[in-house]
Design an enzyme around this catalytic site. Structure first.
Site, PDB file in Angstrom:
ATOM      1  N   LEU A 153       0.841  -1.206   0.000  1.00  0.00           N
ATOM      2  CA  LEU A 153       0.000   0.000   0.000  1.00  0.00           C
ATOM      3  C   LEU A 153       0.867   1.243   0.000  1.00  0.00           C
ATOM      4  O   LEU A 153       1.852   1.320   0.717  1.00  0.00           O
ATOM      5  CB  LEU A 153      -0.890   0.019   1.257  1.00  0.00           C
ATOM      6  CG  LEU A 153      -1.692  -1.254   1.553  1.00  0.00           C
ATOM      7  CD1 LEU A 153      -2.509  -1.058   2.821  1.00  0.00           C
ATOM      8  CD2 LEU A 153      -2.587  -1.623   0.392  1.00  0.00           C
ATOM      9  N   LYS A 207       8.986  -8.277  -1.218  1.00  0.00           N
ATOM     10  CA  LYS A 207       8.671  -6.962  -0.673  1.00  0.00           C
ATOM     11  C   LYS A 207       9.889  -6.048  -0.730  1.00  0.00           C
ATOM     12  O   LYS A 207       9.844  -4.935  -1.245  1.00  0.00           O
ATOM     13  CB  LYS A 207       8.178  -7.106   0.771  1.00  0.00           C
ATOM     14  CG  LYS A 207       7.979  -5.804   1.498  1.00  0.00           C
ATOM     15  CD  LYS A 207       6.840  -4.989   0.937  1.00  0.00           C
ATOM     16  CE  LYS A 207       6.778  -3.651   1.629  1.00  0.00           C
ATOM     17  NZ  LYS A 207       5.797  -2.751   1.041  1.00  0.00           N
ATOM     18  N   PHE A 252       7.058   6.213 -11.259  1.00  0.00           N
ATOM     19  CA  PHE A 252       8.274   6.263 -10.424  1.00  0.00           C
ATOM     20  C   PHE A 252       9.482   6.729 -11.206  1.00  0.00           C
ATOM     21  O   PHE A 252      10.601   6.322 -10.940  1.00  0.00           O
ATOM     22  CB  PHE A 252       8.499   4.914  -9.722  1.00  0.00           C
ATOM     23  CG  PHE A 252       7.535   4.734  -8.583  1.00  0.00           C
ATOM     24  CD1 PHE A 252       6.201   4.533  -8.850  1.00  0.00           C
ATOM     25  CD2 PHE A 252       7.936   4.885  -7.274  1.00  0.00           C
ATOM     26  CE1 PHE A 252       5.275   4.452  -7.823  1.00  0.00           C
ATOM     27  CE2 PHE A 252       7.019   4.790  -6.220  1.00  0.00           C
ATOM     28  CZ  PHE A 252       5.682   4.573  -6.505  1.00  0.00           C
ATOM     29  N   GLY A 260      11.267   9.723   0.398  1.00  0.00           N
ATOM     30  CA  GLY A 260      11.243   9.713   1.864  1.00  0.00           C
ATOM     31  C   GLY A 260      10.227   8.667   2.295  1.00  0.00           C
ATOM     32  O   GLY A 260       9.984   7.711   1.563  1.00  0.00           O
ATOM     33  N   CYS A 263       9.066   3.715   4.350  1.00  0.00           N
ATOM     34  CA  CYS A 263       9.335   2.445   3.667  1.00  0.00           C
ATOM     35  C   CYS A 263      10.626   2.461   2.862  1.00  0.00           C
ATOM     36  O   CYS A 263      11.569   1.759   3.204  1.00  0.00           O
ATOM     37  CB  CYS A 263       8.159   2.100   2.773  1.00  0.00           C
ATOM     38  SG  CYS A 263       6.680   1.922   3.723  1.00  0.00           S
ATOM     39  N   LYS A 266      14.036   2.941   4.710  1.00  0.00           N
ATOM     40  CA  LYS A 266      14.373   1.858   5.636  1.00  0.00           C
ATOM     41  C   LYS A 266      14.515   0.525   4.910  1.00  0.00           C
ATOM     42  O   LYS A 266      15.351  -0.307   5.258  1.00  0.00           O
ATOM     43  CB  LYS A 266      13.374   1.768   6.778  1.00  0.00           C
ATOM     44  CG  LYS A 266      12.170   0.896   6.518  1.00  0.00           C
ATOM     45  CD  LYS A 266      11.326   0.753   7.754  1.00  0.00           C
ATOM     46  CE  LYS A 266       9.955   0.216   7.428  1.00  0.00           C
ATOM     47  NZ  LYS A 266       9.892  -1.065   6.760  1.00  0.00           N
TER      48      LYS A 266
HETATM   49  C1  UDX Z   1       5.512   0.550   9.535  1.00  0.00           C
HETATM   50  C2  UDX Z   1       5.976   0.803   8.124  1.00  0.00           C
HETATM   51  O1  UDX Z   1       5.217   1.878   7.588  1.00  0.00           O
HETATM   52  C3  UDX Z   1       5.721  -0.425   7.295  1.00  0.00           C
HETATM   53  O2  UDX Z   1       6.348  -0.265   6.037  1.00  0.00           O
HETATM   54  C4  UDX Z   1       6.356  -1.616   7.945  1.00  0.00           C
HETATM   55  O3  UDX Z   1       6.012  -2.750   7.184  1.00  0.00           O
HETATM   56  C5  UDX Z   1       5.849  -1.759   9.352  1.00  0.00           C
HETATM   57  O4  UDX Z   1       6.139  -0.569  10.087  1.00  0.00           O
HETATM   58  P1  UDX Z   1       3.221   1.308  10.204  1.00  0.00           P
HETATM   59  O5  UDX Z   1       1.840   0.789  10.298  1.00  0.00           O
HETATM   60  O6  UDX Z   1       3.484   2.604   9.511  1.00  0.00           O
HETATM   61  O7  UDX Z   1       4.129   0.259   9.538  1.00  0.00           O
HETATM   62  O8  UDX Z   1       3.833   1.350  11.685  1.00  0.00           O
HETATM   63  P2  UDX Z   1       3.338   2.407  12.753  1.00  0.00           P
HETATM   64  O9  UDX Z   1       2.607   3.509  12.100  1.00  0.00           O
HETATM   65  O10 UDX Z   1       4.553   2.655  13.585  1.00  0.00           O
HETATM   66  O11 UDX Z   1       2.263   1.562  13.589  1.00  0.00           O
HETATM   67  C6  UDX Z   1       2.644   0.474  14.359  1.00  0.00           C
HETATM   68  C7  UDX Z   1       1.591   0.360  15.469  1.00  0.00           C
HETATM   69  O12 UDX Z   1       1.822  -0.832  16.216  1.00  0.00           O
HETATM   70  C8  UDX Z   1       1.690   1.523  16.460  1.00  0.00           C
HETATM   71  O13 UDX Z   1       0.430   2.125  16.573  1.00  0.00           O
HETATM   72  C9  UDX Z   1       2.110   0.861  17.775  1.00  0.00           C
HETATM   73  O14 UDX Z   1       1.496   1.454  18.904  1.00  0.00           O
HETATM   74  C10 UDX Z   1       1.610  -0.557  17.578  1.00  0.00           C
HETATM   75  N1  UDX Z   1       2.328  -1.553  18.390  1.00  0.00           N
HETATM   76  C11 UDX Z   1       3.689  -1.546  18.445  1.00  0.00           C
HETATM   77  C12 UDX Z   1       1.590  -2.505  19.088  1.00  0.00           C
HETATM   78  O15 UDX Z   1       0.362  -2.505  19.050  1.00  0.00           O
HETATM   79  N2  UDX Z   1       2.254  -3.445  19.841  1.00  0.00           N
HETATM   80  C13 UDX Z   1       3.616  -3.448  19.926  1.00  0.00           C
HETATM   81  O16 UDX Z   1       4.163  -4.303  20.632  1.00  0.00           O
HETATM   82  C14 UDX Z   1       4.355  -2.477  19.210  1.00  0.00           C
HETATM   83  C1  UDX Z   2       5.936   2.830  -0.978  1.00  0.00           C
HETATM   84  C2  UDX Z   2       5.582   1.793  -2.029  1.00  0.00           C
HETATM   85  O1  UDX Z   2       5.079   2.460  -3.183  1.00  0.00           O
HETATM   86  C3  UDX Z   2       4.512   0.839  -1.495  1.00  0.00           C
HETATM   87  O2  UDX Z   2       4.276  -0.184  -2.431  1.00  0.00           O
HETATM   88  C4  UDX Z   2       5.022   0.223  -0.190  1.00  0.00           C
HETATM   89  O3  UDX Z   2       4.027  -0.598   0.374  1.00  0.00           O
HETATM   90  C5  UDX Z   2       5.374   1.302   0.803  1.00  0.00           C
HETATM   91  O4  UDX Z   2       6.329   2.193   0.250  1.00  0.00           O
HETATM   92  P1  UDX Z   2       4.964   5.054  -0.005  1.00  0.00           P
HETATM   93  O5  UDX Z   2       6.297   5.096   0.669  1.00  0.00           O
HETATM   94  O6  UDX Z   2       3.734   5.245   0.799  1.00  0.00           O
HETATM   95  O7  UDX Z   2       4.791   3.607  -0.738  1.00  0.00           O
HETATM   96  O8  UDX Z   2       4.937   6.181  -1.126  1.00  0.00           O
HETATM   97  P2  UDX Z   2       5.287   6.238  -2.687  1.00  0.00           P
HETATM   98  O9  UDX Z   2       4.131   6.806  -3.366  1.00  0.00           O
HETATM   99  O10 UDX Z   2       5.837   4.939  -3.135  1.00  0.00           O
HETATM  100  O11 UDX Z   2       6.479   7.337  -2.691  1.00  0.00           O
HETATM  101  C6  UDX Z   2       7.631   7.040  -1.932  1.00  0.00           C
HETATM  102  C7  UDX Z   2       8.577   8.230  -2.056  1.00  0.00           C
HETATM  103  O12 UDX Z   2       9.104   8.308  -3.393  1.00  0.00           O
HETATM  104  C8  UDX Z   2       7.919   9.580  -1.774  1.00  0.00           C
HETATM  105  O13 UDX Z   2       8.810  10.362  -0.987  1.00  0.00           O
HETATM  106  C9  UDX Z   2       7.742  10.193  -3.146  1.00  0.00           C
HETATM  107  O14 UDX Z   2       7.839  11.619  -3.096  1.00  0.00           O
HETATM  108  C10 UDX Z   2       8.932   9.618  -3.902  1.00  0.00           C
HETATM  109  N1  UDX Z   2       8.734   9.501  -5.339  1.00  0.00           N
HETATM  110  C11 UDX Z   2       7.789   8.645  -5.814  1.00  0.00           C
HETATM  111  C12 UDX Z   2       9.571  10.226  -6.202  1.00  0.00           C
HETATM  112  O15 UDX Z   2      10.424  10.995  -5.755  1.00  0.00           O
HETATM  113  N2  UDX Z   2       9.411  10.066  -7.544  1.00  0.00           N
HETATM  114  C13 UDX Z   2       8.465   9.213  -8.067  1.00  0.00           C
HETATM  115  O16 UDX Z   2       8.364   9.121  -9.277  1.00  0.00           O
HETATM  116  C14 UDX Z   2       7.624   8.497  -7.176  1.00  0.00           C
END
Ligand code: UDX
Ligand code: UDX
Length: 435
Positions: A153, A207, A252, A260, A263, A266
């Site tokens: 996503l 992934k 892309f 940034g 995802c 990292k």
């Molecule tokens: C992030 C990255 O975006 C994603 O690419 C990666 O696959 C997983 O980490 P995201 O959903 O954005 O996923 O993480 P985050 O927004 O930090 O949410 C994680 C949630 O898990 C937090 O709300 C945190 O409170 C919760 N959590 C964490 C638990 O419920 N139990 C735990 O033990 C640790």
């Molecule tokens: C990405 C992947 O697209 C998604 O499949 C994965 O699950 C999570 O990481 P996301 O990080 O939410 O999704 O955003 P994305 O739309 O992919 O853009 C990522 C970064 O690349 C952004 O900072 C965006 O500004 C930058 N970007 C994207 C560019 O600089 N140029 C592009 O052409 C496309």
């Protein structure tokens, strides 16, 4: 089916809500009690277009509930999704402590056969490790199966992407688990958008390889942009011409200030560190990361080409989120750019339609404004870092009159040089001739 998602972040909350929308009964668990109490009041902890309506409807129809009680969620569900954060460690390797915490909870609380599906992005071999952690924490031996179910996503398009996946990847070595997970995802399958069942390790690597490849496309076009500036080509036209080749594809390939988010940065580091652990040196991916880091400096140098000294300059920054349609500032280019401009002595006025709250936690000493016009008032330079749609049809005449000097450095190429010349701007962008 009865589902539990552990983690109600960008990944878990969207998955829980969308699975409920497909008719499943979902319990969405999070340790963060404030986050859960907000969700119970219908307050979203993240900005994601279309999410709130779905949450409200599914809560009302009794298919979605929120709780901090992991035990309840684990016992009630037949499928448990691990959706907790997997942030990078100092050395770039992946921090699995949250995954291990919830795996231990699953071991402790499970009361019968479960399918445990990992949605969080985890290095190859982690699902095996999750299996071990669960076994170690089980009081009595209970059968379970592990599935790697990476999510693809994009933030800001997460709901759309959930219901229109290019593919669903199910990684497992259990026939039974494969059958159940295929059934769960069946409604999402389209012609040419298949459900692919494979082994766990391949699913985990799909992934990382996908995100690293998308990052490679971005750093590649950003390098091409540097040459375009030297030879007088236009990177947008080069990308357009390249993208017409189906083997390359047009997405892309937008040059800009770099990628940034939580995802790409990292996952690129994660893949490199995974390679190092197994004696594989990812030279391309390392260069992708390096070019991306340089891209921020590349933009700063454009600002310095307008004014060498920024000590008494006021600079407007449009966009703080790492990309449009999200409030997420994790690894956002704006964070390093604003700090660098402040270090060089500039006073910053910033505007972002939704990410201001999150940015305020990191960027201090910034004047946050309520709209793009207020941001540019009295400024010597406007720097565009995130390409929010509302900037595209802005009243440039008004911008010109509000600014102290008509200088624009466009980090996302949202305007055309010829057009900017007409308005009398000094206009610099990425990979295109100056105006
Ligand atoms: C992030 C990255 O975006 C994603 O690419 C990666 O696959 C997983 O980490 P995201 O959903 O954005 O996923 O993480 P985050 O927004 O930090 O949410 C994680 C949630 O898990 C937090 O709300 C945190 O409170 C919760 N959590 C964490 C638990 O419920 N139990 C735990 O033990 C640790
Ligand atoms: C990405 C992947 O697209 C998604 O499949 C994965 O699950 C999570 O990481 P996301 O990080 O939410 O999704 O955003 P994305 O739309 O992919 O853009 C990522 C970064 O690349 C952004 O900072 C965006 O500004 C930058 N970007 C994207 C560019 O600089 N140029 C592009 O052409 C496309």
């Amino acid at each position: 089916m009865k589902i539990c998602t552990l983690g109600a972040g960008y990944v878990g909350l969207v998955a829980a809500t969308c699975f409920a929308e497909l008719g499943n009964e979902v319990i969405c668990v999070d340790v963060d009690s404030e986050r859960i109490s907000k969700l119970k009041k219908g307050i979203m902890p993240i900005y994601e277009p279309g999410l709130k309506e779905l949450v409200d409807r599914n809560v009302k129809e009794g298919r979605l509930e929120f709780t901090t009680d992991a035990k309840q969620g684990i016992r009630d569900a037949e499928i448990i999704f691990i959706c907790v954060g997997t942030p990078p460690k100092e050395d770039g390797s992946v921090n699995l402590e949250y995954v291990e915490t919830v795996a231990a909870e699953i071991g402790r609380y499970m009361n019968g056969y479960k399918i445990i599906a990992t949605k969080s992005t985890v290095p190859v071999g982690t699902n095996e490790h999750i299996q071990e952690v669960i076994r170690q924490n089980q009081k009595n031996k209970v059968r379970f199966d592990i599935v790697s179910l990476p999510e693809f996503l994009r933030e800001g398009a997460a709901v759309k992407d959930f219901f229109n996946p290019d593919r669903t990847i199910i990684g497992t070595d259990s026939e039974k688990a494969a059958e159940v997970m295929v059934k769960l995802h069946k409604p999402l399958e389209r012609v040419g958008k298949p459900i692919m069942v494979t082994d766990i390790k391949s699913a985990e690597l799909i992934k990382y390889a996908s995100n690293a490849f998308l990052s490679t496309k971005i750093s590649f076009i950003n390098e091409i942009a540097r040459l375009c500036e030297k030879v007088g080509a236009d990177v947008k036209k080069v990308a357009q011409g390249m993208g017409l080749d189906e083997r390359i594809g047009s997405r892309f390939l937008q040059a800009g200030v770099g990628y940034g988010g939580s995802c790409f940065p990292k996952d690129v580091l994660g893949l490199m560190s995974l390679g190092k652990q197994h004696g594989v040196d990812f030279k391309i991916v390392r260069a992708v990361d390096q070019v991306n880091k340089e891209q921020r400096t590349y933009l700063i140098n454009k600002v310095l080409s307008v004014h060498k000294k920024l000590g008494d300059k006021k600079i407007a920054v449009w966009g703080l989120a790492f990309k449009p349609k999200t409030d997420d500032v994790r690894e956002a280019p704006a964070l390093t750019i604003v700090k660098e401009l402040q270090y060089l002595g500039a006073k910053i006025k910033a505007f972002d339609p939704v990410a201001e709250e999150n940015a305020k936690k990191i960027l201090t000493d910034v004047e946050y404004t309520k709209d793009p016009y207020e941001a540019v008032k009295g400024c010597h330079i406007l720097v565009i870092v995130t390409e929010w749609d509302e900037f595209r049809n802005i009243d440039l005449q008004k911008i010109r009159s509000l600014m102290k000097e008509p200088n624009i450095v466009d980090g996302r190429n949202i305007y055309e040089p010829a057009e900017m010349k007409k308005f009398g701007f000094v206009y610099k962008s990425i990979g295109r001739p100056d105006a």
